[in-house]
Every structure is written in C-alpha cells, then in structure tokens.
Design an enzyme around this catalytic site. Structure first.
Site, mmCIF file in Angstrom:
data_model
loop_
_atom_site.group_PDB
_atom_site.id
_atom_site.type_symbol
_atom_site.label_atom_id
_atom_site.label_comp_id
_atom_site.label_asym_id
_atom_site.label_seq_id
_atom_site.Cartn_x
_atom_site.Cartn_y
_atom_site.Cartn_z
ATOM 1 N N GLY A 2 0.821 -1.201 0.000
ATOM 2 C CA GLY A 2 0.000 0.000 0.000
ATOM 3 C C GLY A 2 0.856 1.253 0.000
ATOM 4 C CB CYS A 3 0.171 4.659 -1.208
ATOM 5 S SG CYS A 3 -1.468 4.972 -0.549
ATOM 6 C CG PHE A 4 -0.848 6.278 4.127
ATOM 7 C CD1 PHE A 4 -0.111 7.432 4.345
ATOM 8 C CD2 PHE A 4 -2.221 6.403 3.950
ATOM 9 C CE1 PHE A 4 -0.720 8.683 4.381
ATOM 10 C CE2 PHE A 4 -2.834 7.663 3.992
ATOM 11 C CZ PHE A 4 -2.079 8.795 4.204
ATOM 12 C CB ALA A 5 1.833 0.030 3.689
ATOM 13 C CB CYS A 45 5.157 6.584 2.783
ATOM 14 S SG CYS A 45 5.871 8.196 3.110
#
Lengths: 343, 343, 343, 343
Positions: free
Chosen positions: A152-155, A157
């Site tokens: 995932g994207c937040f994951a 980052c």
C-alpha cells in the site's frame, strides 16, 4: 531469470487499466525498454483508445482497451479494487506460468497471501503464493517469487521510514506518525472529500489510529524485529494536492544522530530508489518519481524521521514495475528513471 | 417601502437552502441586522441543523432545515436549480404579497419574466412579474418591483464591464471576452470537472461562444443601447480556484483613456459595490465580498476592461440580498459589508 | 550529422545551471541516452552538488556545479537571463566547433541572430549565426544549423496554434489570443506576483497587447505567409499553477471544420511532439512532457484553437534538447519520452 | 468599562498598518460599529491610500497611512515585528491612559510582560503591565487590564485544544501535536519557502520540537494545572494554503469520551468563538472567521483532539479586536461576526 514468452521482452497484461494505478502503470510501460503490452483490460472502456481515458497519453500510443484477455503473457498486473483481485483470479484461472503482480491489498497479509483454484489445463488445483513486494525488505525473495502483493501507499512510505530501525532491533518505544496524502490516494471515484470546492486549500484527518495499512506495517516490522510490540500511532491527513505522501515519525531512541544516519544509510545502500539525507526535505522533491527520500535527525532523546514518496509511483505502479524488473531479472531501475515534476 | 409582516424585520423564507447559493445566502442573513429567517426549506435535509450542511455556520445558528414552509413571510428566496423555480411557484402558490427573489435563470429573459397561477386565496389567477435584478442597471425599478430575477454570475461580471459603454451608445464594435470562474460556479454536485485530482492546477475552456448567459447580457446591453447589434465573443474558462470570476474584455473604441475612465466612473457613482480604477487589479481582491472592481485602460485603439467579482456573492446570493435591501427600503449595503478574505 | 568530440555521446556544457531552465535541462540530460554532461556552470553555486539546488535530483547524480568551463564540448546550452547570453558569448569566445543553444531571447529575432567576436585560436573574428529553433517551423534548417535560438514559451505555444494557418496563407483576419502561464514562467527570483499568499487562487492580467514574444510570433507567421499583416491581440494571464501554458485563439476563417482539422493534422504529420485533436483538451494533459496538444474547432464563421504545452519543456529546456537531437542527428525524441505528471 | 476619549466610539491607532496583521485589523475595524480609526502608521507607506497596500479595501475606505501619530486615542495596536514592539514603546512614550494591544511576542511571557519608560508628561517612569490576551484563559483579567499581549497563532490553536484538560488537572501524559499553518503565518516578506513555485502542492516540516510558541503554551497550561510537567511534542508544518491552522493532538487519558466532551463543552460554555463538537471538522470551516472549532474523540486509551482556526483572525487580529472589545466593555463579538469564506 525467467524465460520470456515473447522473445526479449516481457509480455504484460493489465486488468483494470482505466483507473489511476492502471493509468500510471501504462505511463511507465509505454516507455519501458523491455516490456511489450499484450492487453489492457477494462470492462467499462473496451474498444476505446487508451488516450480517451488517460488523456495525457494522446500521441504516445494507439493502444485500445479490450474486453478480453489471453494467457499468452509473462506477467499480469491486477489494478482492480480491494477484494476484486482475489475474485478475479478465482474466476479467471491464468496458468501458473503467468506471474501475477497485484496492486490491491488482497494478498499483502501473510495469512492471506495465497489462492488456490482449478486451472483450465488440468483438474489439479493451482496455488498461487504471494511475496510482499517491498524491495527494500524482500528483494531477494521477490527475485524468485511467483507472485507479488504490491504494498500500500501509506504502508510503503511509513515502512521505509522505520525498517532500518527494526532491522537493528531498535524499535523499542511507541511510534508517533502523522502522514498526509494527495487526492489520487482516494482513487478516481467522485466523493465529497475529493470535490475541488471542498478540498482546495483544505486539510482534514481521517481514520485516526485505524488506517488499514497498519497491519502491513506491523507485519514487516515484526519480520525484521521479532519482538516488536510497541504501539504505532498513525494519523492520516487528506492533503490539498494530488500526488505524494509526506510522513513525519518519531520515537524515543538511544541512537546518536550519527548512529541513526549510518544505520539508515547502510540499510538502503544498494537500493536505487531510497535515499537518506540530513538535509531538509519537502514533499515535491519526489513527485512523479519512483524515489523515496528519508530525512533523519535526532532531537533530544527523540529520533525524528521524515519520509516522502509519490503515492502512485513508489506507492503503487512504480513499485509494481520495480517488482516486475526484479521478477524478470531486468535492471531494477529499468523504465523507472522518471523526470521529477519538481515544481 | 413595504410594510413588513414581522415588525421591524423582513421575514425571509428560503427554498433550496442546502445548495451553494442557499448556504451563501444564509451566511449573509444570519448576520443581517434587518432580517429574520422564517424557514429554510430543503427536501433532502429536513430536520437537520443548518450547520450539518453548511458546516462553517456551527456556533452561529441553531436553525434547522424544514420540509415545510408557510406564507407568513415578506420575501421568498428561490435557490433551486434552473427550471425548478418556475415549477415550484406554479405548484406552490404563495400569495402575491410575498415578494420572490429567484436566483435561477427562469425569469431573467424579458419574454419569460412572468408566471400566472391560481392562489389558494381565490380562483383569480395571480401573475408575478419579474424585474431583472441588476441594481447597476435597474435600481429604481427594483425598488418598486414585486419580484426579482437575480442575474447570473458571468452575466453580472460581464455586464458590469460593459454597461457604461452601452449607456453612452459607444458599444460600436465586436466585443472580445475571456472570463474564468471558480469551481463553485458549477454547484455542489460531483462531476469529473469538479474532481480535485482533475481540477487542481488545471485550466480548461467550455461552451465557447455559446454560454447561456449571453442572452441576459445582450438583453441588458440592448436595453441601454437600442441599436446594439455587435457580436459578443465570450470564452468561458474553468479555473482552479473556488470563488470568483475574472473577465477581460476589449473592443475598438474612439474614447480616450480619460474619457473612458470618466464614463465608467460617472456611471457607477452612487453604486456602493462597483468601483472603477486604473490600477492593476487581480481576482482575489474581491473574493468573499459583494464588490465588483473594474479596471479601465486604453491600448492603441482598443479599450481594455477587466471586471472581477465573487460569483457566489455579487454573482448570486450577495446580489440577491442587495435586491432585497432595495425592495424593502433598507440601506443598500445592509448586511453586505463583508470582510474580504484577501489572501 | 556532426562528428562528436567524446565518442558516441554528445558532450554538453551548461552555463547558468542553477535556474529553472538549467535545472529542467539537467533533469532531461541526466537520463538522456546519448549525452555526457561535461560541466554545469554556476557562479553562485560553484562547488555545490547539483542536488543542493535542484533537490529532486538527489540520488540521480553526484555532479557538482563548477565555476569554470572548458572548450572540449560539442554543445553549449546558455541558460542565462535575457541580455546575458550575448554578453557571455562576447566575453567567452568558445570555438566555432562548439554549437550553442541559447534559451534566452537574445538571438531570436532575425535582425539580431548573429554575433561576431575574436576567438582565442586566431585573430579572425568568428561569427555565430543562429537559427530560430522551432522544429515545427524550421526542422530542416535546424539539422544543419551551427547555433540555435530557442523560442520563448508563450511564443512556442502561440505559434504552434497558428503556424498551419500561415503555412496555407489563411491568416486573413485579426487574431484574438488569451493565454495563461504557470508561475515558473516568471523564473526563480522572488517577486510580489510570485508570492504564494498572493498568487494562490488568484488570476491576473499583465502586459496587455504588449508581450515581448509577439515579435517572434509575427516573424514566424510572416516567414510562412509573406503578406501577413493582421493584428495579433494577445492577453497574457498569470495562472495559479506552476507549470504549463494554455492559449485560446480565434479568428474569422473561411475554412470548414474538416478543412481546418485536416490542415493542422497535415502540417504536424511527422512532428513527434505536436498533436492535433477535436476532443476537448485541458492544461494538465501535457504538464511535464515535451508535447503540445492543439484542439481545433469551428464555431460559426470563427476558427477556434486551443494550444497547451509545458512552458519549461516544450517552451524551453525540452525544446532545447529536441533541437540538440536534431543538430546531432539523434532521434528527435531521444531523452524526451517523459512521463506526464497527469494529475 | 473605560471612559472613551472620542465619545461613543473607541479611538484606535495602529502602528505597522501595512503588514498582514495590520491589514487584517483594518478589514475588521472599518466595519466595527464602535471604533473610529484615528491613524494608521506606516513608515514605508506614509501618504499612500490604505487600499494601495490592502487592495481589497478599495471602495471601503479613503483612509491613508500616516508617518505620524498622536496620543489622542483610546487604544494602540502594535502590528510590528517581534522585538520592535518593545523598542517602539520605549522610544514613543504614549501616556498610560492609552491601552496597548501588542500583536508581537514581546510581552507574552510573564517574566517579560512589562516595560517601564519616562513619559513626556512627567519624569516619573511609567510601567506598562501586559495581560496575556487569550479570552478563553484570562477573560476577567483582560476586562480590567491596561495592556494586552496578544497570543501567537499556533499558541492560540494549541492552547484552545488543551486548556480544558489543564483546567481539570488531567494533562498527565506526554502530548503529541502536529499542526499545519497557511502561508500568511510567515508574513509578507518574500522568502524561498513562500515562493509560489515552491510552496504550491507542497508540504514541509520546520522547527521540529522547537517552535517558539511552546513557551506560551506551557505557561498557560501551568497557569491552570500547576503541576504540569509533561513533554509537549510539537511538529509544525508549512501548508500549501494561505489561511488557517489545523492541529491534531493526542495523549493518554483516563477520561471517557463522554467525560472528555463534557469537560470541553463546559469549559467553553459562554465563550462565543470557541465551539466543541464530536463531528468531523476540516480546516476551511473556520477560514475568515474569528472562530475556533474543537473536535474531541476517544480512541482506545488516547484522547484525540483537533483544533482549527484562522491564523490571522483568532490567531492574531481577530483576537486583538476581541481583546479590545473586552477591554472597553463592548460586546465580545462586536465587529467579529464575520462571514466565513467556506470554500
């Protein structure tokens, strides 16, 4: 390295090509030196030119969306919604020789990282096992994987900001994270919180302490630091920009500033997209690239880390191509030396 | 001046209070010294607090939306969609003593500026006649009007830039206009062109030479200059901001710079919201006010005019209140000395 | 094709590497397959890493700015201010074998398109003659040119919208143009009109009918249509975005819609970056690419054209590289297949 | 209540009227029913119309900046830079009868909250003592104060989110705060971090754990909860918008959700600008108003609070007028019922 069906090039199929991650994947693949696009599937847009949906691609490609697909490919990118990837694979038994890179969350958690189904070739059930596709965590496993669950994207980052600490068993206090994402993180569908009139010049908080990516993040941190049991407090914000995530994180730490910087720099040595600095960073430095910048500083007894990356690239389609490159023995950066928008 | 039903205050009812113009009207009326809000009708929000929809009004009012309304008011604001205002009046026969201020386009054109229907009081049909509510054009007629057709947003901005010329019979060449509007001009409904991801940092053209407000504009120009028969070329742009319209206009003119500035200044003398200048103006100067600024300059043989105003205020709800003030003999600026957002 | 000093690669030097066009040039050249960067000169930043100024390039290059330069290059890019390019060449006599691509306006006008000076090699004055580097106008001349005057940003956008008409002698009425530019068009220096607080959500007009690029534009139009003598009315706007120009233009025309579209399509056939369409276009479609999209439509007796491009790429550094590619016999698109930012 | 020099109106003088807080103060005062503006001092703009600097005020006032001032006023607003307020008072001995409201940080800290100097009237030194002007903390003391130190913008937003806890001695664990401010927070001067090209669509962190407003915040918290000794971790962000601050804060707490909401609601009962809710809030709800919204929720063992307000109004000039209203016995909301910009 895998023998390719199409000669020198990786033949790629895309399911769900009309969404944001599908479009972003196409923007990369049309210029990738070692990829041939076999089909771009979209139920709603079958027969239309790619550039009718991804209008910036006008002049770059005359490909069309198809309502059909075939098995004569090397890799299948799944750019469909959460839950739909698993359903698609169950209903559409691609042969095991086709590697799958799934951009949804369906196969990211280790206890759900496989699917079994009958193929058309025989009645023996095929089982696809997925490797969590964060190269900075699992690069060697990715190289020999059959299938990839793209993070995932937040994951991505947040993990990139914390992995070096976990790898050195130094995640030993509560972690405090605030991260702001661009509007593309919410996808293409129209919603009150993506209405221009509402979102322009606005900031808002959502899913406080409850964001679904926390599961992925804890899984990876525990993979590296088995005894990790600290709270991870994560406050996501909706930002008034379209691309990018900036996360600031801190925790108590015994590491000196020098030790921390060395630890991060050593961890990411050899990883071509993730770069550590002590300079001040700001979100736009990485927009429209596959890079992640990490700023490390020590303030009092607290280690303070900023991590920035583009949610659609390193946080989605760019990382998917990075994984494809690793899967097929290509240069890890192939097709991913992207010009930053910078401003 | 009209005798008021509620003592010293104008009792106002609002139909369609949940949309942008309804909300903006409420923001003005809750602080208007001479208005009492009788009801705020909304089918979809009946029973909800106003501040559940217009969230900035939290702390300012405990009014609720109603699903019903009554006739015991002095003025009715219609904040419904184009076409719905006429339907509403036909289906809901308010007594003739209630003045109507309609913010839709239903009654703006002189050939459609009336409606006849049976009232509940008797079987004689009532006819409502509407005056086009641009105070800078029709102030005296507005003061004695029974009903007001409130002008369109682009229409207001463009007319204010051209009326002084028409009033002096000096609109004698083709007119060239480009004007850019904020996203609130497109209303509250979700649409691809109001999606933040699309609209942020974007500009686009629409309805080239075909904008529906051209009819109002020509009607007013002809009202002042009977022989006006020049083309008005109008290119509307969608802007990447929420509020405001900036229009630039030019035409061939024999007027000198000094003559033109005097002509504009004289025309708007005594009009409290429209101000003429030779200084450079920029859109944000008038955002969140009921003002219109007009910059006049002469370049070669061309007269070049810029007109700026807030589409939701001078272009909609602010002007509606200005009309109400005139209708009821209040100070024209009552409730409309609004603090600009400025930045 | 020119024999290269450095083997298979074009050796490039850059003067003024710390500004916007210098940075944008670097973003392209660090990934260009046929270029070697020899030096990046900057007086103010000599000794600093490139990525200390162009912070997005961190991780991409370890090049540093230099305070010196040498003659052992194939091409010199001048990314200095208007007026400074001519001064630099006069004071720094590079040998004639070094081709110069100048991004300033110093050599764009035919009557100023040369400079003579003594070289260090001998006392014979060297004369550099510059070709106006708009490939869609002068591609064949560029291929054999010694030096290139790279066009201005507005000039490129507007010419690309009008050249096909001039090429067919169909520019026979007054032309009306409004065009809006992003903030990068104003360069890196701090100014009231580039202050975030002022510019955010703002639009403003400047240099009405007087923009300096009109000279370039008329020169090119007359080159194609010798009898061109119509007025070109150009209203530039400052936009509240960082990159891109959108221009809308119209004129009276006898061409039918089909004839106009065919005329444009034919003119740009074989030009890899400029694409003609009848679909609606919007600014962001071309941001961060070297492309120009042109929308053609007929409305009544008026031909209406929209032209969009990125001011820093097709309008500056991207076009400079396109010119370099042509000068050195490389593929015209080499290094310029850039991923659009799209959102 | 204080006898006024000018009859029914408070006569106000402004020093530093050309900056952001000075302009914002003027936008309020020109419409304040009980204020007469005596002079607006600006060294750099003496003789110019107010609207030449604060261009939105064109049409609202014909006041001019002056280079001089007089003592015949009731209240003096100091809108000068940090450090300059103290210097100004030392060099310009206004009589003790003139109340001073200082918007700088010079007198906010209790150990620096006074200044002594000789007045022109006599040789006895005058001592001005300043009350910290946060009405939600010190309303009664403000009403009888001689001089006011107006709080900082971040300081106001953060205190309003925490004061009710301190007032109930329930601030008993480390506090974690992230807050993002608009560009007006950085003032009018041009800087790299306020350049539109840089700041648009960008976020960045600064002064991590070191923001100067932490001193004010701790002072107020300790005033209410004498034993307060917890760490307050504060991460300020620069936002890509012009107005407003949004702060998210959390700490461990034994309070239930209901207890917490009641505690906040009770604390702010009777305070007209600060409103507590359990609904989701977003930054724009309060922009261009003097209001502060506070959202309270409990998540696990953590109390999570969001506080939003306009940095130039409740965070500066609006609060200054609120303090003036209290000082002179006016309605606390006089002149401050401002229309929100809302979008």
């Amino acid at each position: 390295m895998v023998p390719l069906s199409g000669g020198n090039k990786v033949k790629a199929g895309i399911i769900g090509g009309a969404g944001y991650t599908g479009g972003e994947l196409l923007r990369i693949l049309v210029n990738h030196p070692s990829v041939e696009i076999a089909f771009i599937h979209s139920n709603s847009n079958a027969g239309n030119y790619i550039y009718e949906v991804h209008t910036d691609l006008f002049g770059d490609t005359d490909l069309k969306f198809t309502g059909e697909y075939n098995f004569n490919i090397d890799v299948l990118f799944l750019c469909v919604g959460h839950g739909d990837a698993r359903k698609f694979l169950a209903a559409n038994p691609f042969p095991a020789s086709v590697k799958v890179i799934d951009l949804s969350q369906d196969f990211r958690h280790s206890e759900k990282a496989s699917i079994s189904y009958d193929t058309t070739q025989n009645s023996q059930p095929t089982t696809r096992n997925f490797i969590y596709g964060l190269p900075e965590l699992n690069r060697e496993a990715i190289k020999t994987a059959d299938n990839i669950a793209n993070p995932g994207c937040f994951a991505t980052c947040l993990q990139l900001g914390l992995l070096p600490l976990a790898a050195n068993n130094t995640l030993n206090s509560e972690v405090h994270i605030t991260a702001t994402t661009g509007s593309t993180g919410a996808g293409q569908s129209l919603a009150a919180t993506s209405h221009f009139t509402w979102r322009n010049d606005n900031l808002s908080v959502y899913k406080v302490f409850d964001h679904q990516h926390l599961t992925e993040i804890r899984q990876s941190l525990t993979q590296l630091q088995h005894n990790f049991d600290q709270e991870v407090n994560f406050i996501p914000y909706r930002g008034d920009f379209t691309r990018g995530i900036i996360a600031s994180m801190y925790l108590n730490s015994d590491l000196s500033a020098e030790e921390a910087v060395k630890l991060y720099t050593d961890y990411y040595a050899g990883h071509p997209f993730t770069h550590v600095t002590t300079r001040n960073i700001d979100l736009k430095q990485i927009v429209n690239t596959n890079k992640c910048f990490i700023q490390v500083q020590k303030k009092g007894n607290k280690l303070f880390i900023i991590s920035i990356m583009d949610n659609l690239l390193k946080g989605a389609s760019g990382q998917a191509v990075q994984n494809m490159n690793l899967l097929f023995g290509l240069e890890e950066t192939a097709g991913l030396k992207l010009k930053a928008v910078a401003f």
